[in-house]
Design an enzyme around this catalytic site. Structure first.
Site, mmCIF file in Angstrom:
data_model
loop_
_atom_site.group_PDB
_atom_site.id
_atom_site.type_symbol
_atom_site.label_atom_id
_atom_site.label_comp_id
_atom_site.label_asym_id
_atom_site.label_seq_id
_atom_site.Cartn_x
_atom_site.Cartn_y
_atom_site.Cartn_z
ATOM 1 N N GLU A 96 0.826 -1.214 0.000
ATOM 2 C CA GLU A 96 0.000 0.000 0.000
ATOM 3 C C GLU A 96 0.858 1.262 0.000
ATOM 4 O OE1 GLU A 96 -2.895 -0.001 3.154
ATOM 5 O OE2 GLU A 96 -3.585 2.006 2.643
ATOM 6 N N LYS A 136 -7.072 -0.318 11.856
ATOM 7 C CA LYS A 136 -6.491 -0.838 10.615
ATOM 8 C C LYS A 136 -5.232 -0.042 10.269
ATOM 9 C CE LYS A 136 -5.955 -1.378 5.972
ATOM 10 N NZ LYS A 136 -5.125 -0.575 5.051
ATOM 11 N N ASP A 152 3.999 -14.324 11.777
ATOM 12 C CA ASP A 152 2.639 -14.710 11.415
ATOM 13 C C ASP A 152 1.728 -13.501 11.628
ATOM 14 O OD1 ASP A 152 0.030 -15.699 11.404
ATOM 15 O OD2 ASP A 152 0.590 -17.610 12.304
ATOM 16 N N HIS A 196 -1.964 10.394 -0.553
ATOM 17 C CA HIS A 196 -2.024 8.980 -0.915
ATOM 18 C C HIS A 196 -1.977 8.832 -2.438
ATOM 19 C CE1 HIS A 196 -3.091 4.980 0.623
ATOM 20 N NE2 HIS A 196 -3.657 4.790 -0.544
HETATM 21 P P1 NAD Z 1 8.991 -23.440 15.900
HETATM 22 O O1 NAD Z 1 8.138 -24.633 16.076
HETATM 23 O O2 NAD Z 1 9.608 -23.214 14.561
HETATM 24 O O3 NAD Z 1 10.189 -23.397 16.956
HETATM 25 C C1 NAD Z 1 10.098 -23.825 18.249
HETATM 26 C C2 NAD Z 1 11.468 -24.196 18.781
HETATM 27 O O4 NAD Z 1 12.467 -23.195 18.545
HETATM 28 C C3 NAD Z 1 11.474 -24.343 20.283
HETATM 29 O O5 NAD Z 1 10.997 -25.591 20.684
HETATM 30 C C4 NAD Z 1 12.939 -24.153 20.651
HETATM 31 O O6 NAD Z 1 13.594 -25.384 20.813
HETATM 32 C C5 NAD Z 1 13.538 -23.436 19.458
HETATM 33 N N1 NAD Z 1 14.237 -22.157 19.794
HETATM 34 C C6 NAD Z 1 15.401 -21.730 19.198
HETATM 35 N N2 NAD Z 1 15.815 -20.563 19.704
HETATM 36 C C7 NAD Z 1 14.908 -20.225 20.659
HETATM 37 C C8 NAD Z 1 14.779 -19.096 21.533
HETATM 38 N N3 NAD Z 1 15.672 -18.111 21.536
HETATM 39 N N4 NAD Z 1 13.729 -19.050 22.361
HETATM 40 C C9 NAD Z 1 12.818 -20.036 22.367
HETATM 41 N N5 NAD Z 1 12.886 -21.143 21.586
HETATM 42 C C10 NAD Z 1 13.919 -21.242 20.724
HETATM 43 O O7 NAD Z 1 8.180 -22.082 16.218
HETATM 44 P P2 NAD Z 1 6.943 -21.684 17.128
HETATM 45 O O8 NAD Z 1 7.187 -20.267 17.468
HETATM 46 O O9 NAD Z 1 6.647 -22.649 18.224
HETATM 47 O O10 NAD Z 1 5.708 -21.729 16.095
HETATM 48 C C11 NAD Z 1 5.466 -20.686 15.224
HETATM 49 C C12 NAD Z 1 4.753 -21.150 13.976
HETATM 50 O O11 NAD Z 1 3.500 -21.733 14.314
HETATM 51 C C13 NAD Z 1 4.453 -20.020 13.056
HETATM 52 O O12 NAD Z 1 4.922 -20.360 11.775
HETATM 53 C C14 NAD Z 1 2.918 -19.944 13.048
HETATM 54 O O13 NAD Z 1 2.436 -19.485 11.811
HETATM 55 C C15 NAD Z 1 2.527 -21.359 13.335
HETATM 56 N N6 NAD Z 1 1.183 -21.620 13.893
HETATM 57 C C16 NAD Z 1 0.331 -20.630 14.328
HETATM 58 C C17 NAD Z 1 -0.912 -20.938 14.862
HETATM 59 C C18 NAD Z 1 -1.780 -19.817 15.392
HETATM 60 O O14 NAD Z 1 -1.331 -18.693 15.488
HETATM 61 N N7 NAD Z 1 -3.039 -20.083 15.778
HETATM 62 C C19 NAD Z 1 -1.310 -22.271 14.953
HETATM 63 C C20 NAD Z 1 -0.426 -23.272 14.528
HETATM 64 C C21 NAD Z 1 0.817 -22.954 14.010
#
Ligand code: NAD
Length: 417
Positions: free
Chosen positions: A79, A254, A270, A367
Site C-alpha cells: 500500500e 487498521k 505470522d 495517498h
Molecule cells: P517453531 O516450532 O519453529 O520453533 C520452536 C522451537 O524453537 C522451540 O521448541 C525451541 O527449541 C527453538 N528455539 C530456538 N531458539 C529459541 C529461543 N531463543 N527461544 C525459544 N525457543 C527457541 O516455532 P513456534 O514459534 O513454536 O511456532 C510458530 C509457527 O506456528 C508459526 O509459523 C505460526 O504461523 C505457526 N502456527 C500458528 C498458529 C496460530 O497462530 N493459531 C497455529 C499453529 C501454528
C-alpha cells in the site's frame, strides 16, 4: 549514521547505505536484489500446491528511535504511503525525543478442551495438579533450553449448549519464538493424561491468539514546536472520532496494523496471529482504539499504544525464508520482547501519521500522489521515462484517477507519432 535523503536515492545506493551502516552484508545485498531469493524448492516445502512465488516491495524506514536506540525498520507492504507515513512520524518523534516502550514477558496461553467430563472434574484436576503440570513440562523442554518453559496451569468449567466443557489452560514462556507450535505440542502432549483423570472427549488443543499476557506498549510525546499546534489539535479531534464511533475505530486500528503487519511480514512473523491478537484485544470491554492521544500540560501531543504482540526473532518461517532473516538482521532486535516494542512504536507512528494527514490535508491527495506511479502503469506506461512523464502530468493536473492517467498516456503516445 545519517540517512537523510534516503528516499531520494536509487535502490543500489540505498543498499550501499545499509551496508555502510552495518545492517546488511554483501551477501544480503545480493539476496535483496535477487528476485529468486526464496527458492522454488524451498517454497514448495513451505505450503501445499505451490505454483510460484509472490513478490511484494521490501522497504526500510531508518531513524526509528525507541528507548534511545536507533533502528532501521524493515517493512513489506503493497500500500502506498505506509512507508512514507512511518518515516515522517519517526522523524518528528525523533526530533521530539523518540519513543519509549516496554513489553511483558513472552507468555503464551494454550487451551485444552474436554467435553462432558465425569462429575467433579475440577476437583479431580486440582488433586492431580502437580502430575498434570509435570506432564506438560515434559513437552516444554524445547523452550526450557532457552530459559522459557511451562509456568502455570489453570482449570475452568464452562456450560455450553452441547453440555459441560472443561478448559485446561497452560501459560508458557516461549522466550524468542512466536510459540504456536511449541504451545500446541505441550497442550496435545498433556491431553491423554487429563482425559485419563476426568474422562470425557478431548477436542481442541491449541494456543489462544489473544496473547493477553504478552502485550507491548509504546509512548511518544510529539513536541508542539516540532509538529505545530494545528497538528496537535487535528490528531486529537481525529482520535476522538475513533474513541466515539466504531466505524471510524475499525479504520483507526487498521491504520495501526498497516505499520505493524508490514514489520511482521518483513521479519517472517505470522501476521494473521498478530491481527487476531490485536483485534480481539481491542474488542475486550467494547471495541476501542489501540492507541490513546492527549495533550500534556505544555500543550504537546502524547500518544500511547498497547496491544498483544506474539512475534518471534526465531522459529516458524523466519528460519526458512532468507528475506525474513535479512528483515530480522536489519531491525536488529536481540529478543522477541525488543522486536515487539519496536513494532508497537511503529504502530503508534503509523497511527499518528494517518491522523495528522487525515485531520489536516486529507488522505487522498497525499495517498494518490504516491499512487500516481501505479496509475501510470495501469494506464499502460512501461518504461521509467513513460511512468515519470505520466506521473508528472498527473501531478500538474491534480487529478489522480486511472481515467486521467489513460488520457495523459494516450495523449503522449499520439504526440510522439
Ligand atoms: P517453531 O516450532 O519453529 O520453533 C520452536 C522451537 O524453537 C522451540 O521448541 C525451541 O527449541 C527453538 N528455539 C530456538 N531458539 C529459541 C529461543 N531463543 N527461544 C525459544 N525457543 C527457541 O516455532 P513456534 O514459534 O513454536 O511456532 C510458530 C509457527 O506456528 C508459526 O509459523 C505460526 O504461523 C505457526 N502456527 C500458528 C498458529 C496460530 O497462530 N493459531 C497455529 C499453529 C501454528
Amino acid at each position: 549514521m545519517d540517512f537523510s535523503g534516503f528516499y531520494k536515492l536509487p535502490v543500489k545506493d540505498r543498499l550501499a547505505k545499509l551496508r555502510e551502516a552495518g545492517k546488511i552484508s554483501a551477501e544480503d545485498e545480493k539476496v535483496l536484489l535477487d528476485g529468486d531469493a526464496l527458492k522454488m524448492e524451498v517454497a514448495d516445502r513451505m505450503v501445499e500446491n505451490v505454483v510460484g512465488r509472490f513478490h511484494l516491495p521490501f522497504a526500510v524506514v531508518p531513524g526509528f528511535v525507541v528507548n534511545g536506540k536507533e533502528y532501521v525498520v524493515p517493512m513489506v507492504v503493497e500500500e502506498p504511503s505506509v512507508v512514507a507515513g512511518s518515516a515522517n512520524a519517526a522523524k518528528s518523534a525523533r526530533e521530539s525525543g523518540g519513543f519509549t516502550a516496554d513489553a511483558d514477558e513472552p507468555i503464551m496461553v494454550g487451551q485444552l478442551q474436554i467435553m462432558n467430563p465425569k462429575s467433579g472434574a475440577l476437583a479431580k484436576l486440582e488433586e492431580n495438579r502437580e502430575k498434570i503440570f509435570a506432564k506438560g513440562k515434559e513437552f516444554a523442554v524445547g523452550v526450557e533450553r532457552y530459559g522459557g518453559g511451562l509456568k502455570e496451569i489453570r482449570f475452568r468449567e464452562v456450560k455450553t449448549s452441547r453440555g459441560k466443557m472443561v478448559l485446561i489452560e497452560f501459560d508458557v514462556d516461549v522466550r524468542d519464538i512466536m510459540g504456536a507450535n511449541t504451545v500446541n505440542t505441550i497442550v496435545e502432549g498433556t491431553a491423554p493424561l487429563a482425559q485419563e483423570i476426568i474422562g470425557g472427549t478431548v477436542r481442541l488443543r491449541i494456543l489462544s491468539n489473544l496473547a493477553i499476557k504478552r502485550k507491548a506498549r509504546a509512548k511518544c510525546t510529539w513536541k508542539k514546536e516540532v509538529i505545530g499546534e494545528a497538528a496537535v489539535e487535528g490528531v486529537l479531534d481525529g482520535y476522538e472520532m475513533a474513541a466515539n464511533d466504531v466505524y471510524r475505530c475499525s479504520t483507526h486500528n487498521k491504520g495501526i496494523m498497516n505499520g505493524i503487519d508490514a514489520v511482521a511480514v518483513a521479519t517472517g512473523n505470522d501476521w494473521r496471529a498478530v491481527e487476531a491478537g490485536a483485534h480481539s484485544f481491542a474488542a475486550m470491554g467494547g471495541y476501542h482504539p489501540l492507541t490513546k492521544f492527549y495533550k500534556d500540560a505544555n500543550g504537546n501531543l502524547v500518544g500511547e499504544i498497547e496491544l498483544p504482540l506474539a512475534v518471534g526473532t526465531v522459529g516458524g518461517a523466519i528460519n526458512i525464508n532468507p528475506l525474513a532473516q535479512i528483515g530480522q538482521k536489519i531491525l536488529g532486535a536481540k529478543s522477541a520482547r525488543e522486536l515487539s516494542m519496536v513494532m508497537a512504536a511503529v504502530g503508534l507512528a503509523q497511527n499518528f501519521a494517518a491522523l495528522r494527514a487525515l485531520g489536516m490535508e486529507g488522505i487522498s491527495q497525499g495517498h494518490m500522489k504516491l499512487h500516481a506511479k501505479n496509475l501510470a502503469v495501469i494506464a499502460g506506461a512501461h518504461t521509467f521515462e513513460e511512468i515519470d512523464k505520466v506521473t508528472e502530468k498527473m501531478k500538474a493536473s491534480g487529478v489522480y484517477t486511472v481515467e486521467n492517467a489513460k488520457k495523459i498516456f494516450e495523449g503522449m503516445k499520439r504526440g510522439s507519432k
